[in-house]
Motif scaffolding. Sequence first.
Motif, short mmCIF file in Angstrom:
data_model
loop_
_atom_site.label_atom_id
_atom_site.label_comp_id
_atom_site.label_asym_id
_atom_site.label_seq_id
_atom_site.Cartn_x
_atom_site.Cartn_y
_atom_site.Cartn_z
N TYR A 6 0.84 -1.20 0.00
CA TYR A 6 0.00 0.00 0.00
C TYR A 6 0.87 1.25 0.00
N GLU A 7 1.87 1.28 0.87
CA GLU A 7 2.74 2.44 1.02
C GLU A 7 3.45 2.76 -0.30
N GLY A 8 3.95 1.71 -0.94
CA GLY A 8 4.65 1.94 -2.20
C GLY A 8 3.74 2.49 -3.28
N LEU A 9 2.51 1.94 -3.38
CA LEU A 9 1.59 2.39 -4.43
C LEU A 9 0.99 3.76 -4.11
N ALA A 10 0.68 4.02 -2.85
CA ALA A 10 0.00 5.27 -2.49
C ALA A 10 0.97 6.44 -2.37
N TRP A 11 2.20 6.19 -1.90
CA TRP A 11 3.12 7.29 -1.61
C TRP A 11 4.43 7.18 -2.39
N GLY A 12 4.50 6.21 -3.30
CA GLY A 12 5.73 6.01 -4.06
C GLY A 12 6.13 7.24 -4.87
N LYS A 13 5.19 7.91 -5.52
CA LYS A 13 5.50 9.09 -6.33
C LYS A 13 6.02 10.24 -5.46
N VAL A 14 5.50 10.32 -4.24
CA VAL A 14 5.97 11.39 -3.34
C VAL A 14 7.41 11.11 -2.93
N PHE A 15 7.69 9.82 -2.60
CA PHE A 15 9.06 9.48 -2.24
C PHE A 15 10.01 9.77 -3.41
N ALA A 16 9.54 9.42 -4.61
CA ALA A 16 10.40 9.56 -5.80
C ALA A 16 10.62 11.02 -6.19
N SER A 17 9.78 11.92 -5.71
CA SER A 17 9.91 13.34 -6.08
C SER A 17 11.09 14.01 -5.40
N LEU A 18 11.61 13.39 -4.36
CA LEU A 18 12.76 13.95 -3.65
C LEU A 18 14.04 13.26 -4.12
N PRO A 19 15.15 13.99 -4.20
CA PRO A 19 16.41 13.39 -4.66
C PRO A 19 16.98 12.44 -3.62
N GLU A 20 17.80 11.52 -4.09
CA GLU A 20 18.40 10.56 -3.17
C GLU A 20 19.31 11.26 -2.17
N ASN A 21 19.98 12.32 -2.62
CA ASN A 21 20.84 13.11 -1.73
C ASN A 21 20.22 14.49 -1.57
N PRO A 22 19.39 14.69 -0.55
CA PRO A 22 18.64 15.94 -0.42
C PRO A 22 19.52 17.17 -0.25
N THR A 23 20.74 17.01 0.25
CA THR A 23 21.58 18.19 0.53
C THR A 23 22.58 18.48 -0.59
N ALA A 24 22.52 17.71 -1.67
CA ALA A 24 23.45 17.93 -2.78
C ALA A 24 23.18 19.29 -3.42
N GLU A 25 24.30 19.94 -3.89
CA GLU A 25 24.15 21.27 -4.52
C GLU A 25 23.48 21.13 -5.88
N ILE A 26 22.43 21.94 -6.07
CA ILE A 26 21.71 21.97 -7.34
C ILE A 26 21.39 23.41 -7.67
N SER A 27 21.00 23.63 -8.91
CA SER A 27 20.69 25.00 -9.35
C SER A 27 19.33 25.41 -8.83
N PRO A 28 19.06 26.70 -8.77
CA PRO A 28 17.73 27.17 -8.33
C PRO A 28 16.60 26.60 -9.18
N GLU A 29 16.86 26.48 -10.50
CA GLU A 29 15.82 25.93 -11.37
C GLU A 29 15.49 24.48 -10.98
N GLU A 30 16.55 23.71 -10.71
CA GLU A 30 16.32 22.32 -10.30
C GLU A 30 15.58 22.25 -8.96
N ALA A 31 15.93 23.14 -8.04
CA ALA A 31 15.25 23.16 -6.74
C ALA A 31 13.78 23.51 -6.90
N ARG A 32 13.51 24.53 -7.75
CA ARG A 32 12.10 24.89 -7.96
C ARG A 32 11.32 23.74 -8.57
#
Length: 642
Positions: free
Chosen positions: A514-540
């Motif tokens: 259930y968790e994978g099907l219901a919330w999988g897209k939300v999990f996938a929307s965040l990068p594997e390394n949340p603190t990695a440096e990215i451009s403002p466009e990528e962050a937006r």
Amino acid sequence: MPKKGMRSLCFHSKSPSFAAYSSSPSRPSSVSFPTPRRVPVKNFTDAMIEDIIGNAAVLVMKWNPETSTYAKVTSLFYESKKEARQFIRCVTELQKAMHFLVSEDPTSEKIVHSQSLMEIAMKRLQKEFYQILSMNRAHLDPESISTRSRSSVTSARSSTSDYDDGGATTDDDVRFAGESISEVEHVSSIAMADLKSIAECMISSGYAKECVHIYKIIRKSIIDEGMYKLGVERLSSSQIHKMDREVLDLRIRSWLNAVKMSISTLFDGERILCDHVFASSASIRESCFTHISREAATLLFGFPQVLVAKSKKSSSSLDVFRLLDMYTSISERWPEIDSIFSFESTAAVRSQALNSLIKLSESVRSMLSDFESTIQKDSSKSVSPGGGVHDLTLRVMNYLSLLTDYSNVLVDIVTDWPPPAKSSLPESYFDGPHSEDGPAPVISLRMAWLLLVLLCKLDDKAKHYKDASLSYLFLANNLQHMISKVRTSNLQYLLGEDWISKHERKVRQFAENYEGLAWGKVFASLPENPTAEISPEEARLIFRNFNFSFEEAHRKQRTSVVPDRKLGEEMQVSIAKKLVSAYREFYDAHRLTVGGGRNVALYVRFAPEDVENHLSDLFFGTIDLDGSSQYSSSHRRSSLRL
């Protein structure tokens, strides 16, 4: 030779004229009365014979109601216990003297005179026997008698020595330990001792028929009255057909109480009294108890057989749990039934009780088969809102958990009922519990099979959800409810810990799906390394994707329910661990890179605390994305903070 018309010493053809009770039974009794006890003939001198006959004549004529007004209105045994004992001894001695005279001089006139005295004495004792029985109904009721142990009765038999022993018997001999028992028990003990002494005297003198006739009539009326008060009456199958369910339920409850009271007091007390009064004759004991109790007991134990003889058309008015109550009532009391009705002539009572057990067993098995068919035939396509527990699951588990309260009798009922085929129960599903003597008992296989039928039906129902994630939540919720019911009922002992553990793992698996099907897209929307440096466009872009996927998932899942509080909290924590910490890291690292002022609000819609707040009310209530909630959930939010 005895003169013509003279009464025999052993049996007599003419009953004493004593109201209705003293008349001979209208139908010949099947019991063969014992031959009067033969006292060893000892030598008597003429003087001794004259003495015995003279003493007997004085006492017997004193209490002859035909010649004495005093004797007509006074009871010998109530007036003077000492004189009553003397009366019994005189009769006993008179009988011994008569035996001696018959052996020495059968033509003696003294025999005729002695026989005449014996007739008068027996008429007196017959009247006394009737009076004691009728006037002591309250003290000789079966309940009062049954409260005294059989050992006490045995003690009474030994302490109240026979009245014909010729010895001096004091009042203490008949008090039956009066200092240690209540007044009622004391009175009943005295009455029982008096009845026993009269019965033994009359039987040994050849007057068993008169004594037994009175006893049977009076005591049977007490049993019949007791059964009437307990609500036991003869009912036909057609009468039961016409009863409403509520009325029938009252009848069954009344019957359950009747069985309890009749076995513990009514029949048990009557058997004790009968055994005591007629201790000197096994055949008379059997005859009396059978005549008094057989009809009432057969009627009592015949009710279940009449009840289940109803047609299938009206079987819906029968409650399987009431039938199990009835089965339990008889089976638990079977040792007492077998003991109380142990005579060969009461075999019909034992047979009726066993037949009722058999019929009840057949009906219970039939109803269990119908119950299984009801599960299999359930074709409802309706789904539980929010993936909750289905009504079918609630009904089946309530039924089975209540059913296993009767495990001790169900073991007997299903023993001869062929279990499901081995191939129907895969070892991966159920392989226990094993007993010390071999594989799982039939009742365990039956319960496991019924649960498997329910699980298969739930699998079918899960397919009716359009949202696949709700299908898994539905399966998790329903299986969790089944496990909870198993753990809190006797099902846990029938299925074993292995079954519970296997299905708890399945619940976790369904929850993860259930968790994978219901919330999988939300999990996938965040990068594997949340603190990695990215451009403002990528962050937006990441913030926009997170906002969209989180809002969509929350919108779909806000109505989902998990009735089991523990499971719901575990699922919340699992989702939060994967989502909140990762989002907080990304939020702290990139919130300011998307732009200043109003630009932040355009791209960053949720603070980590907002995500926690929305997740905290999952499965328990609904929360709008503007922040308003139907429930106070601070205690839940605190458990999600990582």
